[in-house]
Design a protein around this motif. Structure first.
Motif, mmCIF file in Angstrom:
data_model
loop_
_atom_site.group_PDB
_atom_site.id
_atom_site.type_symbol
_atom_site.label_atom_id
_atom_site.label_comp_id
_atom_site.label_asym_id
_atom_site.label_seq_id
_atom_site.Cartn_x
_atom_site.Cartn_y
_atom_site.Cartn_z
ATOM 1 N N SER A 1 46.959 37.238 35.480
ATOM 2 C CA SER A 1 47.637 38.316 36.214
ATOM 3 C C SER A 1 48.522 37.755 37.321
ATOM 4 O O SER A 1 48.467 38.197 38.482
ATOM 5 C CB SER A 1 46.596 39.283 36.808
ATOM 6 N N LEU A 2 49.316 36.786 36.967
ATOM 7 C CA LEU A 2 50.130 36.105 37.959
ATOM 8 C C LEU A 2 51.161 37.036 38.586
ATOM 9 O O LEU A 2 51.690 37.939 37.932
ATOM 10 C CB LEU A 2 50.825 34.897 37.330
ATOM 11 N N LYS A 3 51.422 36.776 39.875
ATOM 12 C CA LYS A 3 52.367 37.553 40.647
ATOM 13 C C LYS A 3 53.470 36.634 41.168
ATOM 14 O O LYS A 3 53.238 35.426 41.322
ATOM 15 C CB LYS A 3 51.660 38.204 41.838
ATOM 16 N N PRO A 4 54.637 37.167 41.470
ATOM 17 C CA PRO A 4 55.709 36.319 42.027
ATOM 18 C C PRO A 4 55.264 35.550 43.274
ATOM 19 O O PRO A 4 55.707 34.411 43.479
ATOM 20 C CB PRO A 4 56.809 37.328 42.342
ATOM 21 N N GLU A 5 54.386 36.134 44.063
ATOM 22 C CA GLU A 5 53.933 35.456 45.278
ATOM 23 C C GLU A 5 52.995 34.275 44.985
ATOM 24 O O GLU A 5 52.611 33.555 45.902
ATOM 25 C CB GLU A 5 53.254 36.436 46.240
ATOM 26 N N ASP A 6 52.619 34.084 43.734
ATOM 27 C CA ASP A 6 51.832 32.912 43.357
ATOM 28 C C ASP A 6 52.724 31.688 43.132
ATOM 29 O O ASP A 6 52.230 30.583 42.897
ATOM 30 C CB ASP A 6 51.039 33.180 42.080
ATOM 31 N N THR A 7 54.018 31.887 43.194
ATOM 32 C CA THR A 7 54.959 30.792 42.982
ATOM 33 C C THR A 7 54.776 29.702 44.021
ATOM 34 O O THR A 7 54.602 29.981 45.206
ATOM 35 C CB THR A 7 56.404 31.319 43.032
ATOM 36 N N GLY A 8 54.825 28.452 43.550
ATOM 37 C CA GLY A 8 54.716 27.327 44.462
ATOM 38 C C GLY A 8 54.321 26.068 43.713
ATOM 39 O O GLY A 8 54.148 26.086 42.497
ATOM 40 N N VAL A 9 54.186 24.998 44.457
ATOM 41 C CA VAL A 9 53.691 23.753 43.900
ATOM 42 C C VAL A 9 52.183 23.722 44.130
ATOM 43 O O VAL A 9 51.717 23.906 45.254
ATOM 44 C CB VAL A 9 54.357 22.530 44.541
ATOM 45 N N GLY B 1 50.268 21.316 33.951
ATOM 46 C CA GLY B 1 50.090 22.637 33.371
ATOM 47 C C GLY B 1 50.957 23.726 33.958
ATOM 48 O O GLY B 1 50.906 24.869 33.509
ATOM 49 N N GLY B 2 51.737 23.393 34.968
ATOM 50 C CA GLY B 2 52.603 24.383 35.569
ATOM 51 C C GLY B 2 53.748 24.771 34.649
ATOM 52 O O GLY B 2 53.938 24.184 33.586
ATOM 53 N N GLY B 3 54.504 25.761 35.070
ATOM 54 C CA GLY B 3 55.642 26.206 34.282
ATOM 55 C C GLY B 3 56.193 27.503 34.799
ATOM 56 O O GLY B 3 55.834 27.963 35.891
ATOM 57 N N GLN C 1 49.988 14.292 42.814
ATOM 58 C CA GLN C 1 51.275 14.960 42.631
ATOM 59 C C GLN C 1 51.010 16.378 42.159
ATOM 60 O O GLN C 1 50.106 16.612 41.367
ATOM 61 C CB GLN C 1 52.118 14.216 41.598
ATOM 62 N N GLY C 2 51.764 17.295 42.654
ATOM 63 C CA GLY C 2 51.577 18.683 42.299
ATOM 64 C C GLY C 2 52.287 19.075 41.025
ATOM 65 O O GLY C 2 53.008 18.289 40.409
ATOM 66 N N THR C 3 52.065 20.321 40.648
ATOM 67 C CA THR C 3 52.727 20.875 39.480
ATOM 68 C C THR C 3 53.352 22.217 39.878
ATOM 69 O O THR C 3 52.720 23.016 40.570
ATOM 70 C CB THR C 3 51.746 21.026 38.303
ATOM 71 N N GLN C 4 54.591 22.438 39.449
ATOM 72 C CA GLN C 4 55.332 23.623 39.860
ATOM 73 C C GLN C 4 54.936 24.835 39.024
ATOM 74 O O GLN C 4 54.929 24.764 37.789
ATOM 75 C CB GLN C 4 56.841 23.387 39.725
ATOM 76 N N VAL C 5 54.630 25.926 39.713
ATOM 77 C CA VAL C 5 54.368 27.209 39.064
ATOM 78 C C VAL C 5 55.411 28.196 39.566
ATOM 79 O O VAL C 5 55.554 28.378 40.771
ATOM 80 C CB VAL C 5 52.947 27.716 39.385
ATOM 81 N N THR C 6 56.118 28.800 38.648
ATOM 82 C CA THR C 6 57.126 29.799 39.004
ATOM 83 C C THR C 6 56.835 31.083 38.244
ATOM 84 O O THR C 6 56.746 31.074 37.017
ATOM 85 C CB THR C 6 58.541 29.316 38.670
ATOM 86 N N VAL C 7 56.655 32.165 38.994
ATOM 87 C CA VAL C 7 56.358 33.464 38.399
ATOM 88 C C VAL C 7 57.547 34.378 38.644
ATOM 89 O O VAL C 7 57.885 34.669 39.790
ATOM 90 C CB VAL C 7 55.077 34.069 38.984
ATOM 91 N N SER C 8 58.153 34.816 37.577
ATOM 92 C CA SER C 8 59.325 35.689 37.706
ATOM 93 C C SER C 8 58.903 37.152 37.658
ATOM 94 O O SER C 8 57.937 37.510 36.993
ATOM 95 C CB SER C 8 60.316 35.382 36.594
ATOM 96 N N SER C 9 59.646 37.971 38.365
ATOM 97 C CA SER C 9 59.305 39.406 38.415
ATOM 98 C C SER C 9 59.979 40.184 37.303
ATOM 99 O O SER C 9 60.812 39.690 36.589
ATOM 100 C CB SER C 9 59.726 39.964 39.770
#
Length: 123
Positions: free
Chosen positions: A84-92, A7-9, A115-123
């Motif tokens: 309300s995702l923030k850039p600091e929430d970025t991670g696996v 579900g990451g992205g 196995q993890g899922t990658q979450v990337t939050v852009s500012s």
């Protein structure tokens, strides 16, 4: 038990994602479950946990009010709704079995990492 997070992205700040943790090999219904995350170059940290009955949840201060953990024992899944995702929430993001108590906030006390899922939050 084998765990697989999905579900990451990539999402913009302020957006939402819903992660799912699916289990195979054994039912999750008797396990307390947790979510952890690991940012680049940093240690893995606790995010949220839910008791095996689903009646009790706990969250890291950094995600309180924004994230919600839930489970569906009939479907053998655990979810993490992230708003309300923030850039600091970025991670696996990883799901794992946790031991309920003071030690559950430490990744070293968790087991059955999937196995993890990658979450990337852009500012």
């Amino acid at each position: 038990v084998q765990l697989q997070a999905s579900g990451g992205g990539l999402v913009q700040a302020g957006g939402s994602l819903r992660l799912s943790c699916a289990a195979s090999g054994r039912t999750l219904s008797t396990y307390n479950m947790g979510w952890f995350r690991q940012a680049p170059g940093k240690e893995r940290v606790f995010v949220a946990a839910i008791s095996w009955t689903g009646s009790t949840t706990t969250y890291a201060d950094s995600v309180k009010g924004r994230f919600s953990i839930s489970r569906d024992n009939a479907r053998n899944t655990v979810a993490l709704q992230m708003n309300s995702l923030k850039p600091e929430d970025t991670g696996v993001y990883y799901c794992a079995v946790v031991l309920w108590g003071a030690t559950m906030f430490s990744p070293t006390s968790a087991s059955y990492w999937g196995q993890g899922t990658q979450v990337t939050v852009s500012s």
